[in-house]
Motif scaffolding. Structure first.
Motif, PDB file in Angstrom:
ATOM      1  N   ALA A 126       0.854  -1.155   0.018  1.00 28.41           N
ATOM      2  CA  ALA A 126       0.146   0.019  -0.054  1.00 28.41           C
ATOM      3  C   ALA A 126       0.867   1.117  -0.137  1.00 28.41           C
ATOM      4  CB  ALA A 126      -1.032   0.194   1.216  1.00 28.41           C
ATOM      5  N   LEU A 127       2.019   1.309   0.708  1.00 30.02           N
ATOM      6  CA  LEU A 127       2.894   2.326   0.697  1.00 30.02           C
ATOM      7  C   LEU A 127       3.432   2.541  -0.612  1.00 30.02           C
ATOM      8  CD1 LEU A 127       4.665   4.592   2.073  1.00 30.02           C
ATOM      9  CD2 LEU A 127       6.162   2.686   2.751  1.00 30.02           C
ATOM     10  N   GLY A 128       3.714   1.650  -1.171  1.00 26.33           N
ATOM     11  CA  GLY A 128       4.463   1.508  -2.748  1.00 26.33           C
ATOM     12  C   GLY A 128       3.477   2.168  -3.593  1.00 26.33           C
ATOM     13  N   ARG A 129       2.162   1.601  -3.491  1.00 23.52           N
ATOM     14  CA  ARG A 129       1.014   2.346  -4.477  1.00 23.52           C
ATOM     15  C   ARG A 129       0.930   3.749  -4.402  1.00 23.52           C
ATOM     16  NH1 ARG A 129      -1.278  -2.723  -3.226  1.00 23.52           N
ATOM     17  NH2 ARG A 129      -2.518  -2.044  -1.716  1.00 23.52           N
ATOM     18  N   TRP A 130       1.097   3.944  -2.882  1.00 19.75           N
ATOM     19  CA  TRP A 130       0.849   5.711  -2.618  1.00 19.75           C
ATOM     20  C   TRP A 130       2.026   6.566  -2.969  1.00 19.75           C
ATOM     21  CZ3 TRP A 130       3.588   9.107   0.539  1.00 19.75           C
ATOM     22  CH2 TRP A 130       3.024  10.304   0.898  1.00 19.75           C
ATOM     23  N   LEU A 131       3.335   6.074  -3.112  1.00 20.00           N
ATOM     24  CA  LEU A 131       4.389   6.724  -3.533  1.00 20.00           C
ATOM     25  C   LEU A 131       4.227   6.768  -5.210  1.00 20.00           C
ATOM     26  CD1 LEU A 131       7.142   5.032  -1.265  1.00 20.00           C
ATOM     27  CD2 LEU A 131       6.514   7.488  -1.185  1.00 20.00           C
ATOM     28  N   ALA A 132       4.056   5.655  -5.503  1.00 17.74           N
ATOM     29  CA  ALA A 132       3.827   5.414  -7.054  1.00 17.74           C
ATOM     30  C   ALA A 132       2.854   6.580  -7.705  1.00 17.74           C
ATOM     31  CB  ALA A 132       3.336   4.302  -7.699  1.00 17.74           C
ATOM     32  N   ALA A 133       1.622   7.016  -6.957  1.00 12.69           N
ATOM     33  CA  ALA A 133       0.924   8.118  -7.212  1.00 12.69           C
ATOM     34  C   ALA A 133       1.108   9.453  -7.093  1.00 12.69           C
ATOM     35  CB  ALA A 133      -0.678   7.715  -6.522  1.00 12.69           C
ATOM     36  N   LEU A 134       2.168   9.693  -6.492  1.00 14.35           N
ATOM     37  CA  LEU A 134       2.779  10.919  -6.167  1.00 14.35           C
ATOM     38  C   LEU A 134       3.121  11.545  -7.524  1.00 14.35           C
ATOM     39  CD1 LEU A 134       4.922  10.621  -3.031  1.00 14.35           C
ATOM     40  CD2 LEU A 134       2.685  11.577  -3.026  1.00 14.35           C
ATOM     41  N   PRO A 135       3.039  12.974  -7.221  1.00 17.31           N
ATOM     42  CA  PRO A 135       3.813  13.585  -8.705  1.00 17.31           C
ATOM     43  C   PRO A 135       5.047  13.187  -8.919  1.00 17.31           C
ATOM     44  CG  PRO A 135       2.305  15.072  -7.293  1.00 17.31           C
ATOM     45  CD  PRO A 135       2.227  13.854  -6.576  1.00 17.31           C
ATOM     46  N   GLU A 136       5.759  13.213 -10.127  1.00 19.94           N
ATOM     47  CA  GLU A 136       6.848  12.821 -10.386  1.00 19.94           C
ATOM     48  C   GLU A 136       7.964  13.635  -9.517  1.00 19.94           C
ATOM     49  OE1 GLU A 136      10.258  12.150 -14.018  1.00 19.94           O
ATOM     50  OE2 GLU A 136       7.989  13.125 -14.346  1.00 19.94           O
ATOM     51  N   GLY A 137       7.682  14.938  -9.128  1.00 20.43           N
ATOM     52  CA  GLY A 137       8.517  15.763  -8.594  1.00 20.43           C
ATOM     53  C   GLY A 137       8.768  15.410  -6.900  1.00 20.43           C
ATOM     54  N   ARG A 138       7.827  14.505  -6.592  1.00 26.27           N
ATOM     55  CA  ARG A 138       7.564  14.502  -5.103  1.00 26.27           C
ATOM     56  C   ARG A 138       8.005  13.003  -4.731  1.00 26.27           C
ATOM     57  NH1 ARG A 138       2.098  15.377  -2.443  1.00 26.27           N
ATOM     58  NH2 ARG A 138       3.339  14.820  -0.939  1.00 26.27           N
ATOM     59  N   ARG A 139       8.282  12.090  -5.963  1.00 25.29           N
ATOM     60  CA  ARG A 139       8.852  10.601  -5.543  1.00 25.29           C
ATOM     61  C   ARG A 139      10.152  10.594  -5.020  1.00 25.29           C
ATOM     62  NH1 ARG A 139       6.483   9.064 -11.348  1.00 25.29           N
ATOM     63  NH2 ARG A 139       4.360   9.745 -11.049  1.00 25.29           N
ATOM     64  N   PRO A 140      10.441   9.566  -4.379  1.00 18.58           N
ATOM     65  CA  PRO A 140      11.732   9.312  -3.760  1.00 18.58           C
ATOM     66  C   PRO A 140      12.771   9.263  -5.018  1.00 18.58           C
ATOM     67  CG  PRO A 140      10.487   7.992  -2.316  1.00 18.58           C
ATOM     68  CD  PRO A 140       9.620   8.810  -3.576  1.00 18.58           C
ATOM     69  N   GLN A 141      13.940   9.637  -4.986  1.00 20.59           N
ATOM     70  CA  GLN A 141      14.946   9.517  -6.090  1.00 20.59           C
ATOM     71  C   GLN A 141      15.892   8.629  -5.548  1.00 20.59           C
ATOM     72  OE1 GLN A 141      15.799  13.706  -6.193  1.00 20.59           O
ATOM     73  NE2 GLN A 141      15.566  13.834  -8.502  1.00 20.59           N
ATOM     74  N   VAL A 142      16.427   8.296  -4.333  1.00 24.72           N
ATOM     75  CA  VAL A 142      17.186   7.500  -3.883  1.00 24.72           C
ATOM     76  C   VAL A 142      16.941   6.804  -2.504  1.00 24.72           C
ATOM     77  CG1 VAL A 142      18.570   9.226  -2.754  1.00 24.72           C
ATOM     78  CG2 VAL A 142      19.676   6.918  -3.490  1.00 24.72           C
ATOM     79  N   ALA A 143      16.980   5.708  -2.150  1.00 19.52           N
ATOM     80  CA  ALA A 143      16.639   4.985  -1.087  1.00 19.52           C
ATOM     81  C   ALA A 143      17.655   4.491  -0.056  1.00 19.52           C
ATOM     82  CB  ALA A 143      15.640   3.995  -1.251  1.00 19.52           C
ATOM     83  N   TRP A 144      17.587   4.437   1.251  1.00 11.97           N
ATOM     84  CA  TRP A 144      18.395   3.812   2.332  1.00 11.97           C
ATOM     85  C   TRP A 144      17.426   2.987   2.997  1.00 11.97           C
ATOM     86  CZ3 TRP A 144      20.619   7.862  -0.140  1.00 11.97           C
ATOM     87  CH2 TRP A 144      21.903   7.629  -0.377  1.00 11.97           C
ATOM     88  N   THR A 145      18.068   1.838   3.321  1.00 14.63           N
ATOM     89  CA  THR A 145      17.430   0.914   4.110  1.00 14.63           C
ATOM     90  C   THR A 145      18.404   0.171   5.682  1.00 14.63           C
ATOM     91  OG1 THR A 145      16.037  -1.235   4.412  1.00 14.63           O
ATOM     92  CG2 THR A 145      17.851  -1.127   2.688  1.00 14.63           C
ATOM     93  N   SER A 146      17.774   0.051   6.358  1.00  7.10           N
ATOM     94  CA  SER A 146      18.431  -0.883   7.358  1.00  7.10           C
ATOM     95  C   SER A 146      18.762  -2.141   6.906  1.00  7.10           C
ATOM     96  CB  SER A 146      17.414  -0.914   8.607  1.00  7.10           C
ATOM     97  OG  SER A 146      17.688  -2.214   9.619  1.00  7.10           O
ATOM     98  N   THR A 147      19.926  -2.788   7.403  1.00  5.51           N
ATOM     99  CA  THR A 147      20.343  -4.060   7.024  1.00  5.51           C
ATOM    100  C   THR A 147      19.449  -5.294   7.606  1.00  5.51           C
ATOM    101  OG1 THR A 147      21.776  -4.634   8.766  1.00  5.51           O
ATOM    102  CG2 THR A 147      22.824  -3.414   6.774  1.00  5.51           C
ATOM    103  N   TYR A 148      18.414  -4.841   8.331  1.00 11.12           N
ATOM    104  CA  TYR A 148      17.502  -5.937   8.965  1.00 11.12           C
ATOM    105  C   TYR A 148      16.471  -6.312   8.007  1.00 11.12           C
ATOM    106  CZ  TYR A 148      19.426  -5.616  14.014  1.00 11.12           C
ATOM    107  OH  TYR A 148      20.360  -5.558  14.907  1.00 11.12           O
ATOM    108  N   LEU A 149      16.158  -7.817   8.075  1.00 13.55           N
ATOM    109  CA  LEU A 149      15.086  -8.432   7.178  1.00 13.55           C
ATOM    110  C   LEU A 149      13.960  -7.545   6.923  1.00 13.55           C
ATOM    111  CD1 LEU A 149      14.412 -10.603   5.066  1.00 13.55           C
ATOM    112  CD2 LEU A 149      13.823 -11.879   7.046  1.00 13.55           C
ATOM    113  N   ARG A 150      13.296  -7.067   7.969  1.00  9.97           N
ATOM    114  CA  ARG A 150      11.931  -6.725   8.005  1.00  9.97           C
ATOM    115  C   ARG A 150      11.795  -5.254   7.179  1.00  9.97           C
ATOM    116  NH1 ARG A 150      13.865  -6.810  13.069  1.00  9.97           N
ATOM    117  NH2 ARG A 150      13.949  -5.314  14.522  1.00  9.97           N
ATOM    118  N   ALA A 151      12.969  -4.562   7.242  1.00 10.20           N
ATOM    119  CA  ALA A 151      13.190  -3.397   6.807  1.00 10.20           C
ATOM    120  C   ALA A 151      13.585  -3.494   5.200  1.00 10.20           C
ATOM    121  CB  ALA A 151      14.417  -2.393   7.288  1.00 10.20           C
ATOM    122  N   ARG A 152      14.468  -4.269   4.949  1.00  5.85           N
ATOM    123  CA  ARG A 152      14.726  -4.579   3.407  1.00  5.85           C
ATOM    124  C   ARG A 152      13.806  -5.258   2.687  1.00  5.85           C
ATOM    125  NH1 ARG A 152      17.920  -8.728   2.868  1.00  5.85           N
ATOM    126  NH2 ARG A 152      18.299  -9.511   4.988  1.00  5.85           N
TER     127      ARG A 152
END
Length: 224
Positions: free
Chosen positions: A51-77
């Motif tokens: 659901a979060l991914g779909r919400w981000l996909a629906a944002l205007p192009e100028g508001r979508r993330p351009q780069v991502a960082w994640t914790s190394t823990y499985l649940r975050a990845r």
């Protein structure tokens, strides 16, 4: 100039989250039987991430993330992987150990009842020294987390200058990120109690204005 936007998200519901909630309902001690780094998402957590991914996909192009960082823990990845599956152009992903959840050492994945049962002296010591500076055996205090987040943010200033950044991590990281971005004084932490619990896939956003990152919203869940 640093990132133009930081969007920090807690991972989706994990198997440990669900187990601890049930143990709390029953008032029973619980020792979750996995390393903290290997706790997976539940079905509900995977749905939250999608659901979060779909919400981000629906944002205007100028508001979508351009780069991502994640914790190394499985649940975050796992959360970020599912998010990226919903995006037509997923951002480049980086893993960073400085974004892991609070390291609890010998008390890892024990609920309060289990700590009181197995390590009563630690329950007393935490009460005596205070929640902020308490460091469990082999674990971290909250100032320890703040220190590694300051290091992460210093690197982010260079590595993501002018870009919109998505960070997928943990409740302690999101709360301490707000503390670090908004307060210089680690001795006055009364404000943290007012943040409340960070929801699974809750979104916290900071935007850069006048050379500083300013909080736009904290722990929002428009996708759920």
């Amino acid at each position: 100039m640093g990132p133009s936007v930081i969007m920090a998200v807690r991972h989706g519901e994990s198997a440990a989250n669900a187990a601890f909630a049930e143990a709390a309902r029953r008032g029973e001690p619980l020792a979750f039987p996995r390393p903290d780094s290997a706790v997976p998402l539940t079905d509900r957590g995977r749905k939250q991430a999608a659901a979060l991914g779909r919400w981000l996909a629906a944002l205007p192009e100028g508001r979508r993330p351009q780069v991502a960082w994640t914790s190394t823990y499985l649940r975050a990845r796992e959360t970020l992987r599912i998010v990226c599956e919903q995006l037509a152009e997923p951002p480049p992903v980086h893993e960073d150990e400085r974004l892991i959840d609070r390291v609890m050492g010998e008390l890892s994945l024990l609920n309060p009842e289990a700590v009181a049962e197995r390590f009563p002296e630690e329950a007393r010591r935490r009460q005596e020294v205070g929640w902020w500076v308490y460091r469990p055996p082999g674990g971290e205090s909250f100032p320890d987390i703040a220190a590694r987040l300051r290091s992460f943010l210093a690197d982010l200033e260079r590595e993501a200058a002018g870009r919109r950044v998505l960070v997928v991590a943990h409740d302690s990281v999101v709360a301490l990120l707000r503390h670090v971005l908004e307060h210089d004084d680690d001795t006055d932490v009364r404000h943290i109690a007012g943040y409340g619990e960070v929801a699974n896939t809750g979104i916290s956003t900071w935007e850069r204005r006048d050379g500083r990152l300013h909080l736009v919203e904290f722990n929002a869940v428009p996708h759920l």
